[in-house]
Structure formats: C-alpha cells, structure tokens
Write a protein that holds these residues in place. Structure first.
Motif, PDB file in Angstrom:
ATOM      1  N   MET A   1      -8.024   5.813   4.235  1.00 42.36           N
ATOM      2  CA  MET A   1      -7.047   6.859   3.911  1.00 42.36           C
ATOM      3  C   MET A   1      -7.587   7.776   2.814  1.00 42.36           C
ATOM      4  SD  MET A   1      -3.530   4.609   4.005  1.00 42.36           S
ATOM      5  CE  MET A   1      -2.499   5.846   3.248  1.00 42.36           C
ATOM      6  N   GLN A   2      -8.259   7.200   1.819  1.00 43.62           N
ATOM      7  CA  GLN A   2      -8.842   8.007   0.759  1.00 43.62           C
ATOM      8  C   GLN A   2      -9.871   8.990   1.321  1.00 43.62           C
ATOM      9  OE1 GLN A   2      -9.907   4.671  -2.067  1.00 43.62           O
ATOM     10  NE2 GLN A   2      -9.820   6.385  -3.482  1.00 43.62           N
ATOM     11  N   ALA A   3     -10.751   8.483   2.161  1.00 43.66           N
ATOM     12  CA  ALA A   3     -11.806   9.318   2.726  1.00 43.66           C
ATOM     13  C   ALA A   3     -11.223  10.442   3.588  1.00 43.66           C
ATOM     14  CB  ALA A   3     -12.769   8.473   3.546  1.00 43.66           C
ATOM     15  N   VAL A   4     -10.268  10.109   4.434  1.00 48.26           N
ATOM     16  CA  VAL A   4      -9.652  11.128   5.289  1.00 48.26           C
ATOM     17  C   VAL A   4      -8.929  12.163   4.422  1.00 48.26           C
ATOM     18  CG1 VAL A   4      -7.884  11.531   7.048  1.00 48.26           C
ATOM     19  CG2 VAL A   4      -9.477   9.624   7.300  1.00 48.26           C
ATOM     20  N   GLY A   5      -8.251  11.702   3.397  1.00 47.18           N
ATOM     21  CA  GLY A   5      -7.567  12.626   2.492  1.00 47.18           C
ATOM     22  C   GLY A   5      -8.531  13.591   1.835  1.00 47.18           C
TER      23      GLY A   5
ATOM     24  N   GLN B   1      -4.315  15.654  -0.918  1.00 48.78           N
ATOM     25  CA  GLN B   1      -4.332  14.839  -2.127  1.00 48.78           C
ATOM     26  C   GLN B   1      -3.339  13.683  -2.050  1.00 48.78           C
ATOM     27  OE1 GLN B   1      -6.580  15.232  -4.586  1.00 48.78           O
ATOM     28  NE2 GLN B   1      -5.805  13.371  -5.520  1.00 48.78           N
ATOM     29  N   ASP B   2      -2.184  13.900  -1.423  1.00 54.91           N
ATOM     30  CA  ASP B   2      -1.199  12.815  -1.296  1.00 54.91           C
ATOM     31  C   ASP B   2      -1.753  11.661  -0.466  1.00 54.91           C
ATOM     32  OD1 ASP B   2       0.719  14.127  -2.816  1.00 54.91           O
ATOM     33  OD2 ASP B   2       1.658  15.068  -1.063  1.00 54.91           O
ATOM     34  N   LEU B   3      -2.423  11.965   0.629  1.00 53.71           N
ATOM     35  CA  LEU B   3      -3.026  10.931   1.467  1.00 53.71           C
ATOM     36  C   LEU B   3      -4.114  10.187   0.685  1.00 53.71           C
ATOM     37  CD1 LEU B   3      -3.169   9.580   4.245  1.00 53.71           C
ATOM     38  CD2 LEU B   3      -4.822  11.338   4.913  1.00 53.71           C
ATOM     39  N   HIS B   4      -4.893  10.927  -0.069  1.00 48.17           N
ATOM     40  CA  HIS B   4      -5.937  10.328  -0.897  1.00 48.17           C
ATOM     41  C   HIS B   4      -5.320   9.374  -1.920  1.00 48.17           C
ATOM     42  CE1 HIS B   4      -8.647  10.176  -4.402  1.00 48.17           C
ATOM     43  NE2 HIS B   4      -9.605  10.136  -3.473  1.00 48.17           N
ATOM     44  N   ASP B   5      -4.271   9.796  -2.588  1.00 46.35           N
ATOM     45  CA  ASP B   5      -3.616   8.964  -3.598  1.00 46.35           C
ATOM     46  C   ASP B   5      -2.961   7.732  -2.983  1.00 46.35           C
ATOM     47  OD1 ASP B   5      -4.442  10.806  -5.479  1.00 46.35           O
ATOM     48  OD2 ASP B   5      -2.490  11.806  -5.618  1.00 46.35           O
ATOM     49  N   ASP B   6      -2.341   7.911  -1.814  1.00 43.08           N
ATOM     50  CA  ASP B   6      -1.745   6.765  -1.112  1.00 43.08           C
ATOM     51  C   ASP B   6      -2.823   5.754  -0.726  1.00 43.08           C
ATOM     52  OD1 ASP B   6       0.757   7.903  -1.328  1.00 43.08           O
ATOM     53  OD2 ASP B   6       0.805   8.639   0.748  1.00 43.08           O
ATOM     54  N   GLY B   7      -3.957   6.248  -0.287  1.00 40.79           N
ATOM     55  CA  GLY B   7      -5.061   5.368   0.080  1.00 40.79           C
ATOM     56  C   GLY B   7      -5.602   4.610  -1.122  1.00 40.79           C
ATOM     57  N   LYS B   8      -5.673   5.291  -2.240  1.00 36.23           N
ATOM     58  CA  LYS B   8      -6.151   4.644  -3.462  1.00 36.23           C
ATOM     59  C   LYS B   8      -5.205   3.520  -3.881  1.00 36.23           C
ATOM     60  CE  LYS B   8      -8.068   5.971  -7.908  1.00 36.23           C
ATOM     61  NZ  LYS B   8      -8.352   7.079  -8.792  1.00 36.23           N
ATOM     62  N   ALA B   9      -3.899   3.772  -3.775  1.00 34.44           N
ATOM     63  CA  ALA B   9      -2.899   2.759  -4.114  1.00 34.44           C
ATOM     64  C   ALA B   9      -2.973   1.574  -3.151  1.00 34.44           C
ATOM     65  CB  ALA B   9      -1.502   3.375  -4.098  1.00 34.44           C
TER      66      ALA B   9
END
Length: 59
Positions: free
Chosen positions: A16-20, A26-34
């Motif tokens: 999810m981070q990579a796709v974001g 940025q929201d997808l990236h942050d969700d992936g990080k979490a």
C-alpha cells in the motif's frame, strides 16, 4: 498464527505504501505505513508457545 498474520500485514502495508507513492496518494501511503507497523507489532508479540520472547530481547 500471529507471526503469519503479522507478516501478511507487513506485506500488505508495504505494498500500500509503494502504490501510494507511485500514484501520489498520501492517504494510501499513510494507511500502508500504519498497516505495516501493526504487522510488526503483531510479529513482536510473545507467542503462546514462547511467552518469554520479550525477556530474551532484553538480554
């Protein structure tokens, strides 16, 4: 079972981070990080088979 679930969460989170990053969401990236962090936490929990895992990490 916790280690497998934790690993799965980490993989999903990193994806999810990579796709974001690629699509600029940025929201997808942050969700992936979490999600990846939850996976790490799940893997670090002491298992029922080895309840002293945290104690070993301290030494």
């Amino acid at each position: 079972m916790g280690k497998t679930k934790g690993l799965q969460q980490r993989i999903v989170g990193k994806t999810m981070q990579a796709v974001g990053e690629i699509i600029g969401d940025q929201d997808l990236h942050d969700d992936g990080k979490a999600e990846a962090q939850r996976g790490r936490d799940e893997q670090d929990k002491p298992s029922k088979l080895n309840p002293l895992k945290k104690l070993k990490q301290l030494t």
